[in-house]
Design a protein around this motif. Structure first.
Motif, short mmCIF file in Angstrom:
data_model
loop_
_atom_site.label_atom_id
_atom_site.label_comp_id
_atom_site.label_asym_id
_atom_site.label_seq_id
_atom_site.Cartn_x
_atom_site.Cartn_y
_atom_site.Cartn_z
N UNK A 7 0.85 -1.18 0.00
CA UNK A 7 0.00 0.00 0.00
C UNK A 7 0.88 1.23 0.00
N UNK A 8 0.79 1.98 -1.07
CA UNK A 8 1.52 3.24 -1.19
C UNK A 8 0.67 4.36 -0.61
N UNK A 9 1.32 5.47 -0.21
CA UNK A 9 0.56 6.59 0.37
C UNK A 9 -0.55 7.07 -0.55
N UNK A 10 -1.74 7.17 -0.01
CA UNK A 10 -2.87 7.66 -0.78
C UNK A 10 -3.46 6.67 -1.76
N UNK A 11 -2.97 5.44 -1.74
CA UNK A 11 -3.47 4.43 -2.68
C UNK A 11 -4.05 3.24 -1.93
N UNK A 12 -4.81 2.44 -2.63
CA UNK A 12 -5.40 1.27 -2.01
C UNK A 12 -4.38 0.15 -1.88
N UNK A 13 -4.65 -0.75 -0.99
CA UNK A 13 -3.79 -1.91 -0.82
C UNK A 13 -4.04 -2.88 -1.97
N UNK A 14 -2.96 -3.39 -2.56
CA UNK A 14 -3.07 -4.29 -3.71
C UNK A 14 -2.21 -5.52 -3.49
N UNK A 15 -2.58 -6.58 -4.13
CA UNK A 15 -1.79 -7.80 -4.03
C UNK A 15 -0.52 -7.66 -4.88
N UNK A 16 0.55 -8.24 -4.38
CA UNK A 16 1.81 -8.29 -5.12
C UNK A 16 2.04 -9.71 -5.62
N UNK A 17 1.91 -10.67 -4.72
CA UNK A 17 2.14 -12.07 -5.06
C UNK A 17 1.46 -12.96 -4.04
N UNK A 18 1.20 -14.20 -4.45
CA UNK A 18 0.60 -15.17 -3.55
C UNK A 18 1.18 -16.54 -3.85
N UNK A 55 2.14 -20.24 -7.70
CA UNK A 55 2.32 -18.85 -7.33
C UNK A 55 1.51 -17.95 -8.26
N UNK A 56 1.22 -16.80 -7.75
CA UNK A 56 0.53 -15.78 -8.53
C UNK A 56 1.30 -14.48 -8.35
N UNK A 57 1.42 -13.72 -9.46
CA UNK A 57 2.08 -12.42 -9.41
C UNK A 57 1.21 -11.38 -10.10
N UNK A 58 1.12 -10.22 -9.49
CA UNK A 58 0.45 -9.11 -10.14
C UNK A 58 1.30 -8.66 -11.32
N UNK A 59 0.64 -8.13 -12.34
CA UNK A 59 1.37 -7.85 -13.57
C UNK A 59 2.50 -6.84 -13.40
N UNK A 60 2.40 -5.92 -12.46
CA UNK A 60 3.45 -4.91 -12.33
C UNK A 60 4.76 -5.51 -11.79
N UNK A 61 4.69 -6.73 -11.25
CA UNK A 61 5.91 -7.39 -10.77
C UNK A 61 6.85 -7.66 -11.93
N UNK A 62 6.30 -8.08 -13.06
CA UNK A 62 7.07 -8.22 -14.30
C UNK A 62 8.34 -9.02 -14.11
N UNK A 63 8.22 -10.15 -13.41
CA UNK A 63 9.31 -11.10 -13.20
C UNK A 63 10.44 -10.54 -12.35
N UNK A 64 10.22 -9.47 -11.61
CA UNK A 64 11.26 -8.92 -10.75
C UNK A 64 11.23 -9.52 -9.35
N UNK A 65 10.08 -10.02 -8.93
CA UNK A 65 9.92 -10.53 -7.56
C UNK A 65 9.69 -12.04 -7.59
N UNK A 66 10.09 -12.69 -6.50
CA UNK A 66 9.85 -14.12 -6.35
C UNK A 66 9.29 -14.37 -4.96
N UNK A 67 8.15 -15.04 -4.90
CA UNK A 67 7.58 -15.44 -3.63
C UNK A 67 7.93 -16.90 -3.37
N UNK A 68 8.27 -17.20 -2.12
CA UNK A 68 8.59 -18.57 -1.75
C UNK A 68 8.22 -18.78 -0.30
N UNK A 69 8.26 -20.02 0.13
CA UNK A 69 7.91 -20.31 1.51
C UNK A 69 8.72 -21.49 2.02
#
Length: 122
Positions: free
Chosen positions: A39-50, A58-72
């Motif tokens: 959640x950025x200032x003044x903006x709504x909370x959005x999903x990044x990855x799941x 895994x699921x990634x929001x399109x703005x991630x554009x292969x830059x982020x990796x979720x793991x557990x």
């Protein structure tokens, strides 16, 4: 009670990397899907990855554009978000969340952490 504690945020220059961690307790971690939101200032909370309970999906929001990796790591009750090639527009508070659904991509998660600040300077 359920606790989700994020760590790893901070200040980084554009193009740099950060690894966020979220340690979970009070729930059967291996049966929950996990998500990272921001959640950025003044903006709504959005999903990044799941990520689903096993880590195989895994699921990634399109703005991630292969830059982020979720793991557990279910043995450590921890979910991670590796963020590479960070941009100033990635600046936000990052939250982790847990849900009993197989892989939820909406904001309607059961449990939430308090968040960790990520600031990317240009």
């Amino acid at each position: 009670q359920v606790q989700l504690v994020e760590s790893g945020g901070g200040l980084v220059q554009a193009g740099g990397s950060l690894r966020l961690s979220c340690a979970a307790s009070g729930l059967r971690f291996s049966t929950y899907s996990m998500g990272w939101f921001r959640q950025a200032p003044g903006k709504e909370r959005v999903i990044v990855a799941a990520i689903n309970w096993s880590g195989r999906s895994q699921y990634y929001k399109d703005f991630v554009n292969e830059r982020f990796i979720i793991s557990r790591d279910n043995a450590k009750n921890t979910v991670y978000l590796q963020m590479n090639n960070l941009k100033p527009e990635d600046t936000a508070i990052y939250y982790c969340a847990a849900d009993r659904s197989p892989l939820k991509t909406t904001i309607l998660y059961d449990y939430w952490g308090q968040g960790t600040q990520v600031t990317v300077s240009s």
